[in-house]
Design a protein around this motif. Structure first.
Motif, PDB file in Angstrom:
ATOM      1  N   SER A 149       0.837  -1.197   0.000  1.00 32.33           N
ATOM      2  CA  SER A 149       0.000   0.000   0.000  1.00 32.33           C
ATOM      3  C   SER A 149       0.868   1.241   0.000  1.00 32.33           C
ATOM      4  CB  SER A 149      -0.909   0.025   1.239  1.00 32.33           C
ATOM      5  OG  SER A 149      -0.117   0.214   2.417  1.00 32.33           O
ATOM      6  N   GLN A 150       0.236   2.392  -0.280  1.00 39.67           N
ATOM      7  CA  GLN A 150       0.909   3.677  -0.127  1.00 39.67           C
ATOM      8  C   GLN A 150       1.160   3.967   1.355  1.00 39.67           C
ATOM      9  OE1 GLN A 150       1.659   6.191  -2.767  1.00 39.67           O
ATOM     10  NE2 GLN A 150       1.486   4.319  -3.970  1.00 39.67           N
ATOM     11  N   ASP A 151       0.265   3.463   2.202  1.00 39.39           N
ATOM     12  CA  ASP A 151       0.366   3.765   3.632  1.00 39.39           C
ATOM     13  C   ASP A 151       1.662   3.263   4.241  1.00 39.39           C
ATOM     14  OD1 ASP A 151      -2.070   5.013   3.631  1.00 39.39           O
ATOM     15  OD2 ASP A 151      -3.192   3.260   4.336  1.00 39.39           O
ATOM     16  N   GLU A 152       2.241   2.189   3.674  1.00 38.66           N
ATOM     17  CA  GLU A 152       3.477   1.672   4.250  1.00 38.66           C
ATOM     18  C   GLU A 152       4.583   2.716   4.191  1.00 38.66           C
ATOM     19  OE1 GLU A 152       4.503  -1.834   1.976  1.00 38.66           O
ATOM     20  OE2 GLU A 152       5.620  -0.656   0.510  1.00 38.66           O
ATOM     21  N   THR A 153       4.603   3.537   3.131  1.00 48.46           N
ATOM     22  CA  THR A 153       5.645   4.556   3.028  1.00 48.46           C
ATOM     23  C   THR A 153       5.367   5.711   3.985  1.00 48.46           C
ATOM     24  OG1 THR A 153       6.044   3.925   0.737  1.00 48.46           O
ATOM     25  CG2 THR A 153       6.921   6.042   1.440  1.00 48.46           C
ATOM     26  N   VAL A 154       4.101   6.016   4.231  1.00 50.22           N
ATOM     27  CA  VAL A 154       3.775   7.018   5.250  1.00 50.22           C
ATOM     28  C   VAL A 154       4.261   6.526   6.609  1.00 50.22           C
ATOM     29  CG1 VAL A 154       1.939   8.307   6.403  1.00 50.22           C
ATOM     30  CG2 VAL A 154       1.781   7.852   3.936  1.00 50.22           C
TER      31      VAL A 154
ATOM     32  N   LYS B 189       5.356   3.638  -7.057  1.00 48.97           N
ATOM     33  CA  LYS B 189       5.202   5.048  -7.413  1.00 48.97           C
ATOM     34  C   LYS B 189       4.375   5.728  -6.334  1.00 48.97           C
ATOM     35  CE  LYS B 189       3.110   8.080 -10.869  1.00 48.97           C
ATOM     36  NZ  LYS B 189       2.309   8.124 -12.121  1.00 48.97           N
ATOM     37  N   LEU B 190       4.988   6.682  -5.645  1.00 51.48           N
ATOM     38  CA  LEU B 190       4.250   7.425  -4.634  1.00 51.48           C
ATOM     39  C   LEU B 190       3.251   8.350  -5.321  1.00 51.48           C
ATOM     40  CD1 LEU B 190       7.120   8.384  -2.146  1.00 51.48           C
ATOM     41  CD2 LEU B 190       5.641   6.365  -2.142  1.00 51.48           C
ATOM     42  N   THR B 191       2.018   8.309  -4.878  1.00 54.36           N
ATOM     43  CA  THR B 191       1.006   9.181  -5.450  1.00 54.36           C
ATOM     44  C   THR B 191       1.205  10.607  -4.933  1.00 54.36           C
ATOM     45  OG1 THR B 191      -0.573   8.888  -3.654  1.00 54.36           O
ATOM     46  CG2 THR B 191      -0.623   7.259  -5.450  1.00 54.36           C
ATOM     47  N   PRO B 192       0.653  11.595  -5.643  1.00 54.41           N
ATOM     48  CA  PRO B 192       0.728  12.967  -5.124  1.00 54.41           C
ATOM     49  C   PRO B 192       0.160  13.074  -3.712  1.00 54.41           C
ATOM     50  CG  PRO B 192      -0.028  12.986  -7.398  1.00 54.41           C
ATOM     51  CD  PRO B 192       0.032  11.548  -6.977  1.00 54.41           C
ATOM     52  N   ASP B 193      -0.951  12.381  -3.441  1.00 49.19           N
ATOM     53  CA  ASP B 193      -1.557  12.458  -2.105  1.00 49.19           C
ATOM     54  C   ASP B 193      -0.622  11.908  -1.034  1.00 49.19           C
ATOM     55  OD1 ASP B 193      -3.844  13.626  -3.101  1.00 49.19           O
ATOM     56  OD2 ASP B 193      -4.967  11.737  -3.239  1.00 49.19           O
TER      57      ASP B 193
END
Length: 309
Positions: free
Chosen positions: A116-121, A148-152
């Motif tokens: 997920s993207q959340d893992e990078t957050v 690829k990190l999203t803009p959000d």
């Protein structure tokens, strides 16, 4: 417009090596001086172009040490501290701090599966909790991380803490880049392009700068291009955009873009062309083409400068 600390043209500096794949300290120091004298406005050491994951940990630290010592605060330095887990990145940051680094560039983790993207957050949240590094740069480079990190996601990380001071975006997502720029305007947050093909138009829109692989070969040319875009001179920026696109052809003249960049930079007389085993080296035929292109770009730059006088 307030100038960010990280702005202008920041080379993702190559790491010259000797025959044992240790850092060629003499050559590296000479290259750093060439970059500074050429007007470049920062250094990214131990990045992708610096073959950071191919260096041993000892030599990675050595490259960072030499950079900090040679630059001596004259321009900002950011050190790549990317790795395959949060714990490893935290350890890299602490070692870099021991070497005098105050700004770490950090990617998402890589090699492991991304869920997920959340893992990078979460990755950045823990780094902020467990280090006291003064400044973090988000490094979005999906070809090498697999995510690829999203803009959000970039915006969310950018708002976690004032210590997150910018992003180097090498995704090539032009619309996403502009979204981040729009959302983060008014903050002391450097939005830096890692995609040279679109960098000058992004600077026209307000990006702080860009991080081009070939800037150590053409430092004055790249700075002139940045200054044209920053000034808002669209007609002149178009001319420099053509020049930068012409120089970028060098990176496609070999199987290995790093080898192409190293050979082109070596033509300035400071470093050798070696890349770390087992990467493809440049062939004599490729080197001839690269040398011809460097001369051609130099001549085009001189012609453009003369036309402005």
């Amino acid at each position: 417009m307030k100038e960010c600390k990280f702005h202008g043209v920041i080379p993702p500096i190559v790491t010259p090596i000797d025959e044992h794949e240790n850092v060629d300290e003499e050559g590296y120091r000479a290259l750093l001086e060439y970059c500074i004298e050429g007007g470049l406005t920062g250094i990214l050491v131990a990045g992708t172009n610096g073959e950071t994951m191919a260096l041993t940990q000892k030599e990675r630290d050595n490259a960072i040490r030499i950079t900090v010592d040679q630059v001596k605060g004259r321009i900002p330095v950011m050190a790549g501290c990317m790795d395959t887990s949060t714990r490893r990145v935290i350890e890299n940051i602490k070692r870099a701090q021991d070497l005098g680094v105050t700004t770490a560039a950090v990617t998402s983790i890589f090699y492991d599966r991304h869920t997920s993207q959340d893992e990078t957050v979460r990755h950045f949240e823990r780094i902020l909790e467990q280090t006291d590094i003064p400044e973090l740069i988000i490094y979005n480079i999906p070809p090498f991380t697999g995510l690829k990190l999203t803009p959000d996601t970039i915006i969310k990380i950018g708002k976690l803490d004032e210590r997150v001071v910018g992003v180097k975006d090498s995704s090539g997502d032009y619309t996403g880049f502009l979204k981040v720029m729009h959302e983060m305007q008014g903050r002391d947050f450097a939005i830096l392009s890692g995609a040279t093909a679109q960098a000058l138009s992004e600077v026209l829109f307000g990006a702080a700068g860009f991080i081009p692989a070939l800037s150590p070969c053409f430092p004055q040319m790249f700075m002139s291009a940045f200054n044209a875009a920053r000034s808002g001179d669209v007609a002149l920026t178009w001319k420099y955009d053509e020049l930068l696109r012409e120089s970028s052809k060098i990176l496609a003249m070999t199987k290995n873009g790093t080898a192409a960049a190293k050979y082109a930079i070596s033509l300035r007389g400071h470093i050798n062309k070696r890349v770390i085993w087992p990467q493809d080296m440049t062939t004599p035929e490729e080197e001839k083409r690269i040398a011809e292109k460097v001369k051609e770009v130099d001549a085009m730059y001189e012609e453009l400068k003369n036309s402005q006088e």
